[in-house]
Design a protein around this motif. Structure first.
Motif, PDB file in Angstrom:
ATOM      1  N   ALA A  31       0.626  -1.010   0.217  1.00 56.54           N
ATOM      2  CA  ALA A  31       0.155   0.174  -0.080  1.00 56.54           C
ATOM      3  C   ALA A  31       0.418   1.312   0.372  1.00 56.54           C
ATOM      4  O   ALA A  31       2.279   1.265   0.343  1.00 56.54           O
ATOM      5  CB  ALA A  31      -0.634  -0.434   1.383  1.00 56.54           C
ATOM      6  N   PRO A  32       0.210   2.649  -0.682  1.00 57.24           N
ATOM      7  CA  PRO A  32       1.235   4.004   0.006  1.00 57.24           C
ATOM      8  C   PRO A  32       2.451   3.743   1.305  1.00 57.24           C
ATOM      9  O   PRO A  32       1.634   3.711   2.244  1.00 57.24           O
ATOM     10  CB  PRO A  32       0.722   4.946  -0.032  1.00 57.24           C
ATOM     11  N   GLY A  33       3.492   3.804   0.778  1.00 60.88           N
ATOM     12  CA  GLY A  33       4.137   4.125   2.303  1.00 60.88           C
ATOM     13  C   GLY A  33       4.467   2.136   3.202  1.00 60.88           C
ATOM     14  O   GLY A  33       5.494   2.111   4.089  1.00 60.88           O
ATOM     15  N   HIS A 267       3.387   6.010   8.769  1.00 62.72           N
ATOM     16  CA  HIS A 267       2.351   4.831   9.066  1.00 62.72           C
ATOM     17  C   HIS A 267       2.516   3.649  10.055  1.00 62.72           C
ATOM     18  O   HIS A 267       2.337   2.023  10.578  1.00 62.72           O
ATOM     19  CB  HIS A 267       2.647   4.097   7.512  1.00 62.72           C
ATOM     20  N   ASP A 268       4.017   4.199  10.488  1.00 56.75           N
ATOM     21  CA  ASP A 268       5.518   3.500  11.528  1.00 56.75           C
ATOM     22  C   ASP A 268       5.839   4.166  11.926  1.00 56.75           C
ATOM     23  O   ASP A 268       5.094   5.510  12.451  1.00 56.75           O
ATOM     24  CB  ASP A 268       6.460   2.708  10.840  1.00 56.75           C
ATOM     25  N   HIS A 399      13.431  -3.270  10.657  1.00 61.01           N
ATOM     26  CA  HIS A 399      12.852  -3.216  12.365  1.00 61.01           C
ATOM     27  C   HIS A 399      11.877  -2.143  12.552  1.00 61.01           C
ATOM     28  O   HIS A 399      12.412  -1.543  13.110  1.00 61.01           O
ATOM     29  CB  HIS A 399      13.767  -2.854  13.773  1.00 61.01           C
ATOM     30  N   PRO A 400      10.982  -2.563  11.861  1.00 60.29           N
ATOM     31  CA  PRO A 400       9.598  -1.240  11.739  1.00 60.29           C
ATOM     32  C   PRO A 400       9.367  -1.104  13.114  1.00 60.29           C
ATOM     33  O   PRO A 400       9.655  -2.372  13.878  1.00 60.29           O
ATOM     34  CB  PRO A 400       8.842  -1.675  10.642  1.00 60.29           C
TER      35      PRO A 400
ATOM     36  N   ALA B 443      -2.776  -2.402  16.646  1.00 56.35           N
ATOM     37  CA  ALA B 443      -1.286  -2.558  17.776  1.00 56.35           C
ATOM     38  C   ALA B 443      -0.630  -2.042  16.148  1.00 56.35           C
ATOM     39  O   ALA B 443      -0.904  -1.557  14.821  1.00 56.35           O
ATOM     40  CB  ALA B 443      -1.430  -3.565  16.416  1.00 56.35           C
ATOM     41  N   LEU B 444       0.667  -1.931  16.188  1.00 59.05           N
ATOM     42  CA  LEU B 444       1.776  -1.310  14.954  1.00 59.05           C
ATOM     43  C   LEU B 444       0.996  -2.405  14.294  1.00 59.05           C
ATOM     44  O   LEU B 444       1.158  -3.291  13.823  1.00 59.05           O
ATOM     45  CB  LEU B 444       3.278  -1.116  15.368  1.00 59.05           C
ATOM     46  N   ASP B 445       2.491  -1.803  12.956  1.00 55.29           N
ATOM     47  CA  ASP B 445       2.699  -2.944  11.771  1.00 55.29           C
ATOM     48  C   ASP B 445       3.168  -4.093  11.890  1.00 55.29           C
ATOM     49  O   ASP B 445       2.717  -5.045  11.305  1.00 55.29           O
ATOM     50  CB  ASP B 445       3.316  -1.666  10.586  1.00 55.29           C
TER      51      ASP B 445
END
Ligand code: HEM
Lengths: 434, 527
Positions: A31-33, A267-268, A399-400, B443-445
């Protein structure tokens, strides 16, 4: 210690291929990003030495600003850039990349200039388009991808153990708790579920190169002292003069531009940041910027190597790169938090640093003596950054979900396992960080 | 202090200075303009409450704010409109990225709102009415006279309640507010305020005055030659030849936040295994204050400008509690105002500032993780709604807070507090948690859960409360511009004289001039 290195491949996009490039890049995302780490073009997840990588199209959206200096617009062909940070030597990584992703890279570069006529191997194509940075900042020199993963796993394991222990019975003796945790870690290590790889020895080559670099600045300063005494006041006088004559350029970003950028942000816990713009005209500016870059690179290598870039602790990687024969500059970083908090840090914590490095760019708010003003002018500063910003079409992190502060804490937790003895207060501190 | 900085209270809407606390009843209306001409006439005669001191307190008050669609409906030319900031123009629900940043996802998603998303294009005005207890119905009828009815259509009447010192969860609210430094007694300079101060530059709330950066926040300016109505506006202090449409105005953020009161108390009682004292303690840790407003940290001995020492329920900061042993770092009030200065605690004087700026002050590991508070303050003006009276049988009635905050910069103030502090899962080094009251629980991704609440414990390990349900749901929201009184008249006049929808005078200022205005407005006056 395993040193980190950076790579950046820049190739002009062939005319008429821009749309195809956009959609190919978009195909690498879920998805975008949000990249697909296993995407067929470049399966980033296969590279266990890769911290982060991004692909973007570097284009000169603000090229006409330089008209304010009565200088001609500098030509720049929109170019594909593939860049990232790895553990170990760049050469080794590129060699692996050229093999593992050869097919995907070929489809990317087929949309660029010069690939169809290129004679040699994929590796030689990469190498011939490698663009070195003027300065590289690494949040924690020597911290490998592997270490980050292992320490994160250790923290998760300890946190789970600790919470079951506390739930089982009311443990009160911190020494006893720690002892039990250490035992569980040992058991877990024996089963192979948990590993804590010791730091690799520093190579002699790296050690020597670093030591030579360390003394380079003092030596140069010493040798040049007589010259500097004469030149410096003149340079400052000249600087102040051109600062006063800088035209004010700041046009607002369009709503569409802001939308494109924010679509891939937040997103993160971390975000990517790219800016590209022209260097102000004149040889004096260029020399000044080159010297500043030398100092920045020196400081990043020898002073700010353990979690801090001056007062800022949220930047994982940053780099400054000259492009278009020193006429333009590109800056890339990876930081924790939102863009607004990143800019807040810039203005309230390191305005001087931003001014030193960015005030040579066309459109930057007016500075005084290269340190004051500039970033301190909140709105014009935010506006100029946003306007020069470019979206990363694709960006990957090994490492997101982990911030730089998290990683530093995990390293402390690990040290608490490997170091003996701790007094009660230290144990309490250690437990609280788990 | 120069003349330009003298605050023109009579041109500022009262809400920027007073909370109308003595007017216990209120009524918030979302209006649509149905007849531009009539709307213009009504606006010019509207009796809007101002911030000027009166001999006696008023019996009623009216405040007015506009959406971008509303300004257009009244005939504001596009060139002027486009000078407003991006946040206001796009709107709180106008871009998915913004919703994500603000945590308006999952159960808070704009698609589920009662108002402020699907109907947003039709909402033009926000009318805030205040009156004494029991008289709001009458006051509303008085306002809605014939002229009003022909001008506006009421899209939505937002629920409100008689003012109560406690919000629906039961905690005393409205204790901490920034104290606006109307007299400009405090210096504003980028790196100059080492410790927390509760005094706030007027330009942080009202446009047209210096903000905490000592600069003017950009705002729409109009040239008198291209727009003759603009002569009634105040002149732009930084741009000779231009009139200032923003001066004395402020942005108003409104969020209807439904509170799950029974869910909230059920959760803490479960966690406390039925121990009422413990449950009470847990709930107070979520907030950062006890129900009666007593803060969890002890009052500080240091001086806090703008808060009297006698105000023991507010004379505190978190400098002596870096790890959150007294007040959890993730508590609602600690997140929404960490009470931080420009430098970490203990820094004072040139040298220690320099050491800190260069990043060598490593004692402050834990303490330099948040931004300086003064750039991110909110002036809160919310009111509760849907109170359930003890005698009533209703238990599933919607109740909550009509959260209102005022400020000169939506992005730097409300959005920053909401996104970088409140709902951030990494605020000040915290992890796996968001604001216990406000946060969504996604939750986070990478799978890391964020539905916890952490309590630091001086005895060692942190305690973790898992699986917090969401206690608050967004039911509607919007960004509004609350102009100064002259700007309201200006809009009224413009609307009255251009009933056909044409832009005034037709000749438009060229875009170069506009961009020049836009860019340098905040630097002007500085060489
Ligand atoms: C239904 C939702 C909410 C509830 C129940 C709630 C509750 C409270 C309570 C009980 C206080 C303590 C009283 C005081 O210090 O004056 C407080 C303070 C505060 N709240 Fe909220 N709040 C809510 C929503 C929000 C939102 C959406 C924001 C902004 C993003 C916010 C920002 C603040 C701020 C800035 C303070 C003052 C903190 C200080 O200066 O120490 N609140 N809130």
């Amino acid at each position: 210690m395993t040193p980190q290195s950076s790579f950046m491949i820049v190739v002009p996009i062939a005319s008429g291929k821009r749309d195809a490039m956009d959609s190919l890049l978009e195909s690498m995302n879920l998805a975008p990003g949000r990249v697909d780490p296993h995407n067929p073009v470049i399966p980033f997840a296969l590279f266990d030495e890769l911290h982060s990588a991004r692909l973007l199209i570097i284009e000169a959206n603000t090229a006409e600003d330089i008209l304010a200096y009565d200088t001609e617009v500098r030509h720049w062909t929109p170019s594909l850039a593939l860049l990232g940070e790895v553990d170990g030597e760049r050469g080794q990584f590129l060699a692996r990349l050229a093999v593992v992703a050869s097919h995907g890279l070929a489809t990317l570069f087929a949309l660029c200039q010069g690939f169809d006529t290129h004679q040699g191997s994929m590796l030689s194509f990469l190498q011939s388009h490698q663009t070195n940075s003027a300065a590289d900042y690494v949040n924690w020199r020597g911290r490998t991808v592997r270490q980050v993963h292992e320490e994160a796993r250790l923290q998760r394991f300890l946190a789970e153990r600790l919470s079951t222990m506390l739930a089982e019975d009311g443990h009160t003796d911190v020494r006893q708790i720690r002892q039990q945790l250490l035992t569980s870690v040992q058991l877990e290590q024996q089963t192979g579920r948990l590993t804590l790889t010791p730091e690799a020895p520093t190579s002699w080559r790296h050690w020597w190169r670093n030591a030579l670099h360390l003394i380079s600045l003092p030596v140069i300063l010493l040798l040049l002292t007589p010259v500097l005494v004469v030149v410096l006041p003149l340079a400052l006088w000249r600087l102040r003069k051109i600062e006063k004559n800088d035209p004010d350029i700041d046009t607002k970003s369009t709503l569409a531009h802001i939308r494109t950028l924010s679509r891939i942000e937040d997103h993160d816990v971390s975000n990517q940041f790219n800016v590209f713009g022209d260097v102000k005209p004149g040889l004096f500016r260029l020399l000044l910027l080159k010297s500043v870059m030398y100092i920045v690179s020196y400081a990043a290598r020898h002073i700010y190597r353990r979690g801090y870039l001056a007062r800022v602790r949220t930047i994982h990687f940053a780099r400054w790169v000259f492009l278009n024969q020193n006429r333009s500059m590109y800056f890339a970083s990876l930081y924790d938090g939102s863009l607004e908090s990143y800019m807040d840090d810039f203005i309230n914590k390191v305005a001087f640093g931003l001014n030193l490095t960015f005030s040579h760019g066309v459109g930057y708010p007016r500075t005084r003596w290269m340190i004051k003003g500039g970033a301190e002018l909140e709105q014009p500063f935010k506006q100029t950054l946003r306007r020069h910003q470019l979206p990363a079409a694709v960006w990957y992190r090994a490492h997101p979900g982990l911030t730089a502060i998290d990683m530093a804490r995990h390293a402390r937790i690990r040290r608490g396992i490997e170091e003996y003895p701790l007094d009660n207060a230290q144990i309490r501190q250690w437990l609280s960080e788990i | 202090m120069n003349d330009q900085q003298t605050v023109e209270f009579d041109d500022i809407q009262a809400l920027a200075r007073f909370a109308h606390g003595h007017l216990q009843d209120s009524c918030f209306l979302l209006l649509s303009v149905i007849d531009r001409h009539a709307a213009g006439r009504w606006l010019q005669r509207a009796n809007i409450a101002t911030a000027g001191q009166k001999a006696e307190l008023p019996d009623t008050a009216v405040q007015i704010a506009f959406t971008p669609a509303g300004l257009t409906a009244l005939g504001l030319p596009e060139q002027t409109l486009m000078q407003f900031p991006e946040d206001y123009l796009t709107g709180i629900s106008g871009d998915e990225s913004r919703s994500r940043r603000l945590g308006d996802v999952d159960h808070n998603a704009p698609a589920l709102w009662q108002w402020g998303h699907h109907d947003w294009h039709a909402v033009h005005l926000l009318l805030l009415l205040y009156s004494h207890r029991g008289s709001i119905g009458r006051f509303r009828e008085e306002i809605a006279d014939k002229g009003f009815d022909s001008a506006f259509h009421v899209c939505h009447t937002l629920p409100t309640d008689t003012l109560s010192p406690h919000e629906p969860f039961g905690f005393k609210d409205g204790i901490s507010q920034p104290r606006i430094d109307w007299q400009h007694t405090q210096r504003t300079d980028v790196h100059a305020r080492e410790a927390y101060s509760n005094l706030l530059a007027p330009g942080e709330i009202v446009l047209g005055y210096d903000n905490e950066y000592g600069q003017l926040t950009p705002r729409p300016l109009v040239s008198t030659t291209s727009d003759t109505h603009s002569v009634i506006l105040p002149p732009a202090v930084d741009h000779p030849g231009y009139q200032d449409m923003g001066r004395n105005g402020t942005y108003l953020v409104l969020r209807q936040l439904q509170q799950d009161v029974s869910g909230f108390w059920k959760y803490v009682h479960e966690q406390a295994r039925g121990n009422a004292t413990l449950a009470e303690e847990l709930a107070s840790q979520f907030v950062g204050r006890q129900r009666d407003g007593k803060p969890l940290v002890i009052p500080t001995v240091r001086n806090i400008p703008g808060i009297s020492r006698k105000q023991t329920d507010n004379h505190f900061d978190y400098d002596d509690d870096p790890y959150g042993f007294q007040c959890p770092v993730g508590a609602h009030i600690r997140r929404s105002n960490p009470r931080s200065g420009d430098f970490p605690p203990g820094v004072s004087g040139f040298w220690s500032r320099l050491v800190s700026t260069l990043g060598f002050n490593r004692q402050a590991e834990q303490q330099d993780l948040v931004a300086s508070s003064r750039f991110h303050r909110l002036l809160r003006r919310g009111r509760t709604y849907g109170a359930i009276h003890p005698q009533s049988a209703e238990t599933d009635k919607e109740q909550g807070l009509q959260f209102i905050s005022l400020g000169a910069n939506i992005t730097r103030q409300f959005e920053f507090v909401q996104s970088a502090w409140s709902i951030s899962s990494s605020f000040a080094g915290t992890r796996e948690e968001r604001d216990p009251l406000l946060g969504h629980r996604r939750a986070l991704d990478n799978g890391t859960r964020t539905d916890n609440f952490m309590q630091a414990d001086a005895a060692g390990a942190q305690r973790k409360l898992p699986s917090l349900p969401a206690f608050v749901t967004v039911r509607g929201a919007g960004y509004f511009f609350m102009p100064g009184l002259r700007a309201v008249r200006y809009l009224g006049k413009m609307a009255e004289q251009n009933p056909d929808g044409a832009t005034p005078n037709g000749d438009e200022p060229d875009s170069a001039v506009i961009s020049e205005i836009n860019s340098s407005s905040s630097v002007a006056g500085r060489p």
